[in-house]
Structures are given as structure tokens and as C-alpha cells.
Design a protein around this motif. Structure first.
Motif, mmCIF file in Angstrom:
data_model
loop_
_atom_site.group_PDB
_atom_site.id
_atom_site.type_symbol
_atom_site.label_atom_id
_atom_site.label_comp_id
_atom_site.label_asym_id
_atom_site.label_seq_id
_atom_site.Cartn_x
_atom_site.Cartn_y
_atom_site.Cartn_z
ATOM 1 N N ASP A 142 34.561 31.167 74.977
ATOM 2 C CA ASP A 142 33.176 30.993 74.545
ATOM 3 C C ASP A 142 32.915 29.580 74.055
ATOM 4 N N HIS A 202 29.346 26.990 72.286
ATOM 5 C CA HIS A 202 27.964 26.956 71.825
ATOM 6 C C HIS A 202 27.569 25.550 71.384
ATOM 7 N N GLY A 224 23.759 26.738 67.568
ATOM 8 C CA GLY A 224 24.168 28.078 67.974
ATOM 9 C C GLY A 224 23.215 28.791 68.906
ATOM 10 N N ARG A 276 24.511 29.395 74.104
ATOM 11 C CA ARG A 276 25.887 29.892 74.125
ATOM 12 C C ARG A 276 26.284 30.193 75.566
ATOM 13 N N GLY A 293 23.386 33.054 75.186
ATOM 14 C CA GLY A 293 22.341 32.799 74.193
ATOM 15 C C GLY A 293 21.120 32.303 74.934
ATOM 16 N N CYS A 304 20.720 21.691 74.619
ATOM 17 C CA CYS A 304 19.959 22.588 73.757
ATOM 18 C C CYS A 304 18.626 21.931 73.425
#
Length: 125
Positions: free
Chosen positions: A3, A5, A9, A12, A53, A70
Motif C-alpha cells: 500500500d 498514500h 492520505g 491511496r 482512496g 493529490c
């Protein structure tokens, strides 16, 4: 399952299995994208990874190249290029456990910054 991110957060991802390859990139465009002297990536085959996410924002940095980040915190998340069909490249520093990254080589070494001494014995191409 592995995983990763972004800083806040929101974005993800996860993937199954081991990366196709793992490398430190020294090209100017990666340096500028991350404001860092070197960027560490790994490749994952399509079908073995997924966003878990919020999906990242995407921009075309040069023809045939998409960079994902992001939209909330600005963290660079991934890279995709027509030159490498069927795979995505994730930033090693975004892994939940960055110690899982094991670099195999340096790429675009001809563009490396001489003021950052690199003393490992990985292949340089």
C-alpha cells in the motif's frame, strides 16, 4: 498486498505481487516534478494495482506522459508514459513501508546532479 498514500492520505493505492523493476531516476523532468535531486520509482503491471482512496489529479507534462498527484496536498503519486505501455510507475517514498523498496539501478544517470554524491554500486544507465 503493498500500500501507499499521499501526505494527507486522500490518494491511496495498493498492488499485488512484486514490482516489475525498481530504480532511482535522475532525469530533469522527474527532478522538477518533485523538487528533489533524484526520484525513486517502481513499476507495476496494469491489472495488479488499484486506487483505494480518492483518484489523483492528472496532468500531461510532455506529450505521451501523464503525472498523477493529490489535488488536496500536491503529493506526486505516479507516472505513466506511452513509452511503457501496460504499467504505471509509483514513487517509492509514497509507500506505507518505504523500506519495501529495493532499488536495482540508476536511470538517466547522464542527467544526475554532481553535487549529490551517490556511493552505492548499483548499475548506472
Amino acid at each position: 498486498m503493498t500500500d501507499g498514500h499521499c501526505l494527507c492520505g486522500a490518494v491511496r493505492f495498493e498492488f499485488d505481487g512484486t514490482p516489475l523493476w525498481q530504480a532511482h531516476c535522475h532525469c530533469e523532468s522527474c527532478r522538477r516534478n518533485c523538487s528533489a535531486p533524484v526520484t525513486s520509482y517502481f513499476g507495476v503491471a496494469d491489472g495488479r494495482w488499484r486506487w483505494t482512496g480518492t483518484a489523483p489529479a492528472v496532468y500531461v507534462s510532455t506529450p505521451g506522459v501523464q503525472r498523477m498527484f493529490c489535488a488536496t496536498c500536491g503529493t506526486p503519486m505516479a507516472y505513466r508514459a506511452e513509452q511503457w505501455p501496460g504499467e504505471i510507475h509509483f514513487y517509492a517514498a509514497s509507500l506505507d513501508d518505504p523500506l519495501a523498496f529495493t532499488p536495482e539501478e540508476h536511470v538517466h544517470w547522464d542527467e544526475h546532479l554532481p553535487w549529490l554524491p551517490i556511493s552505492d554500486d548499483l548499475p548506472r544507465r
